[in-house]
Enzyme design. Structure first.
Site, PDB file in Angstrom:
ATOM      1  N   LYS A 220       1.066 -17.116   5.849  1.00  0.00           N
ATOM      2  CA  LYS A 220       2.171 -16.973   6.932  1.00  0.00           C
ATOM      3  C   LYS A 220       2.541 -18.166   7.477  1.00  0.00           C
ATOM      4  CE  LYS A 220      -0.082 -12.239   7.616  1.00  0.00           C
ATOM      5  NZ  LYS A 220      -0.650 -11.454   8.819  1.00  0.00           N
TER       6      LYS A 220
ATOM      7  N   ARG B 137      -9.606 -16.446   8.948  1.00  0.00           N
ATOM      8  CA  ARG B 137      -9.475 -16.343  10.054  1.00  0.00           C
ATOM      9  C   ARG B 137     -10.199 -16.605  11.328  1.00  0.00           C
ATOM     10  NH1 ARG B 137      -6.883 -10.356   8.055  1.00  0.00           N
ATOM     11  NH2 ARG B 137      -4.789 -11.312   7.325  1.00  0.00           N
TER      12      ARG B 137
ATOM     13  N   GLU C 208       2.634  -5.136  -4.130  1.00  0.00           N
ATOM     14  CA  GLU C 208       3.053  -6.375  -3.790  1.00  0.00           C
ATOM     15  C   GLU C 208       3.455  -7.524  -4.371  1.00  0.00           C
ATOM     16  OE1 GLU C 208       0.610  -5.232   0.545  1.00  0.00           O
ATOM     17  OE2 GLU C 208      -0.028  -7.151  -0.732  1.00  0.00           O
TER      18      GLU C 208
ATOM     19  N   ASN D  22      -2.527 -14.484  12.684  1.00  0.00           N
ATOM     20  CA  ASN D  22      -3.739 -14.489  11.837  1.00  0.00           C
ATOM     21  C   ASN D  22      -3.634 -15.188  10.599  1.00  0.00           C
ATOM     22  OD1 ASN D  22      -2.378 -12.438  10.471  1.00  0.00           O
ATOM     23  ND2 ASN D  22      -4.087 -11.040  10.791  1.00  0.00           N
TER      24      ASN D  22
ATOM     25  N   HIS E  38      -1.990 -13.284   4.600  1.00  0.00           N
ATOM     26  CA  HIS E  38      -1.900 -11.771   3.907  1.00  0.00           C
ATOM     27  C   HIS E  38      -2.449 -11.802   2.678  1.00  0.00           C
ATOM     28  CE1 HIS E  38      -0.645  -7.873   2.879  1.00  0.00           C
ATOM     29  NE2 HIS E  38      -0.469  -8.477   1.711  1.00  0.00           N
TER      30      HIS E  38
ATOM     31  N   TYR F 209       6.053  -4.752   4.616  1.00  0.00           N
ATOM     32  CA  TYR F 209       5.293  -4.141   5.937  1.00  0.00           C
ATOM     33  C   TYR F 209       5.858  -2.739   6.255  1.00  0.00           C
ATOM     34  CZ  TYR F 209       2.668  -8.328   6.935  1.00  0.00           C
ATOM     35  OH  TYR F 209       1.885  -9.544   6.928  1.00  0.00           O
TER      36      TYR F 209
ATOM     37  N   ARG G 193      -9.807 -10.632   0.547  1.00  0.00           N
ATOM     38  CA  ARG G 193      -9.905 -10.237   1.694  1.00  0.00           C
ATOM     39  C   ARG G 193     -11.152 -10.607   2.303  1.00  0.00           C
ATOM     40  NH1 ARG G 193      -6.010  -6.904   3.942  1.00  0.00           N
ATOM     41  NH2 ARG G 193      -7.478  -5.721   5.078  1.00  0.00           N
TER      42      ARG G 193
ATOM     43  N   THR H 129      -9.071  -8.447   9.983  1.00  0.00           N
ATOM     44  CA  THR H 129      -7.533  -8.850  10.414  1.00  0.00           C
ATOM     45  C   THR H 129      -7.582  -9.330  11.943  1.00  0.00           C
ATOM     46  OG1 THR H 129      -6.934  -6.750   9.386  1.00  0.00           O
ATOM     47  CG2 THR H 129      -5.341  -7.460  11.059  1.00  0.00           C
TER      48      THR H 129
ATOM     49  N   PHE I 205       3.320  -2.945  17.102  1.00  0.00           N
ATOM     50  CA  PHE I 205       3.380  -4.200  16.760  1.00  0.00           C
ATOM     51  C   PHE I 205       4.606  -4.844  15.805  1.00  0.00           C
ATOM     52  CE2 PHE I 205      -0.164  -2.692  14.218  1.00  0.00           C
ATOM     53  CZ  PHE I 205       0.269  -2.985  12.948  1.00  0.00           C
TER      54      PHE I 205
HETATM   55  P1  IDP Z   1      -4.029  -7.258   7.187  1.00  0.00           P
HETATM   56  O1  IDP Z   1      -3.142  -8.330   7.375  1.00  0.00           O
HETATM   57  O2  IDP Z   1      -5.757  -7.616   7.521  1.00  0.00           O
HETATM   58  O3  IDP Z   1      -4.231  -6.341   6.043  1.00  0.00           O
HETATM   59  P2  IDP Z   1      -2.797  -4.893   8.544  1.00  0.00           P
HETATM   60  O4  IDP Z   1      -3.591  -3.715   9.434  1.00  0.00           O
HETATM   61  O5  IDP Z   1      -2.287  -4.547   7.385  1.00  0.00           O
HETATM   62  O6  IDP Z   1      -3.710  -6.203   8.685  1.00  0.00           O
HETATM   63  O7  IDP Z   1      -1.864  -5.462   9.453  1.00  0.00           O
HETATM   64  C1  IDP Z   1      -0.721  -6.361   9.088  1.00  0.00           C
HETATM   65  C2  IDP Z   1      -0.701  -7.491   9.960  1.00  0.00           C
HETATM   66  O8  IDP Z   1      -0.038  -7.144  11.259  1.00  0.00           O
HETATM   67  C3  IDP Z   1      -1.745  -8.191  10.366  1.00  0.00           C
HETATM   68  O9  IDP Z   1      -2.172  -9.199   9.380  1.00  0.00           O
HETATM   69  C4  IDP Z   1      -1.371  -8.913  11.542  1.00  0.00           C
HETATM   70  O10 IDP Z   1      -0.659 -10.039  11.566  1.00  0.00           O
HETATM   71  C5  IDP Z   1      -0.407  -7.918  12.263  1.00  0.00           C
HETATM   72  N1  IDP Z   1      -1.089  -6.901  13.047  1.00  0.00           N
HETATM   73  C6  IDP Z   1      -1.732  -5.827  12.963  1.00  0.00           C
HETATM   74  N2  IDP Z   1      -2.208  -4.978  13.941  1.00  0.00           N
HETATM   75  C7  IDP Z   1      -1.537  -6.072  15.223  1.00  0.00           C
HETATM   76  C8  IDP Z   1      -1.696  -5.710  16.566  1.00  0.00           C
HETATM   77  O11 IDP Z   1      -2.374  -4.930  16.943  1.00  0.00           O
HETATM   78  N3  IDP Z   1      -1.107  -6.540  17.291  1.00  0.00           N
HETATM   79  C9  IDP Z   1      -0.439  -7.676  16.655  1.00  0.00           C
HETATM   80  N4  IDP Z   1      -0.181  -7.727  15.367  1.00  0.00           N
HETATM   81  C10 IDP Z   1      -0.915  -6.986  14.581  1.00  0.00           C
HETATM   82 MG    MG Z   2      -2.594  -5.097   5.275  1.00  0.00          MG
END
Ligand code: IDP
Ligand code: MG
Length: 151
Positions: free
Chosen positions: A9, A102, A126, A112, A115, A49, A85, A91, A57
């Site tokens: 990212k 991470r 994807e 973070n 992806h 997304y 993963r 996450t 968020f």
């Molecule tokens: P992932 O990237 O580990 O699959 P997801 O739950 O799919 O996690 O969320 C996608 C992305 O959205 C996360 O990687 C993170 O960058 C962002 N994100 C998820 N939850 C939050 C939050 O509570 N606050 C801010 N950003 C968030």
């Molecule tokens: Mg995800």
């Protein structure tokens, strides 16, 4: 053999961590089959997304992913989805396992770094969102038989 989409990212790119991410995935034994460096459009960001639309968020997430270039890649290997993963970590960086990307490089969920597809079904969607079939390189490594039990 599974395939999975990986994005470094904007924060990972800006912090010079593209090489670190590639290094860890190569070292794990996964095989790179596609890569491109690009500025993400609003349209790709919103499709990628879509599942998070409506969450608090969401708009910050779209701004984040479109804020600067990303490195998009497809990695292949047995159990590639779960393996990648695991290499990325949870996450929320403060819940990510020590030794994961991470954990080692992140502090906040909204920065973070990477992806990675979360299921085989989503990885297929994807990969086809981010790459045309002609951009995927089918190849064998000389080391495959030493890394993959069945290559
Ligand atoms: P992932 O990237 O580990 O699959 P997801 O739950 O799919 O996690 O969320 C996608 C992305 O959205 C996360 O990687 C993170 O960058 C962002 N994100 C998820 N939850 C939050 C939050 O509570 N606050 C801010 N950003 C968030
Ligand atoms: Mg995800």
């Amino acid at each position: 053999m599974e395939r999975t989409l990986v994005l470094v990212k904007p924060d990972g790119v800006q912090r010079g961590l593209v090489g670190e991410v590639i290094c860890r995935l190569e070292r794990r034994g996964l095989r790179l089959v596609a890569a491109k460096f690009l500025q993400v459009t609003q349209e790709i960001a919103e499709t990628h997304y879509a599942i998070h639309k409506g969450k608090p968020f969401y708009s910050g997430l779209i701004d984040y992913i479109t804020s600067a270039p990303v490195m998009a890649m497809v990695w292949e290997g047995p159990n590639a989805v779960a393996a990648v993963r695991q290499t990325m970590g949870a996450t929320r960086p403060t819940e990510a396992a020590p030794g994961s990307l991470r954990h080692d490089f992140g502090l906040e969920i909204g920065r973070n770094l990477t992806h990675a597809s979360d299921t085989v079904e989503n990885s297929e969607k994807e990969v086809s969102l981010w790459f045309k079939p002609t951009e995927i390189v089918e190849w064998k490594r000389d080391t495959d038989r030493w890394i993959f039990e069945k290559s």
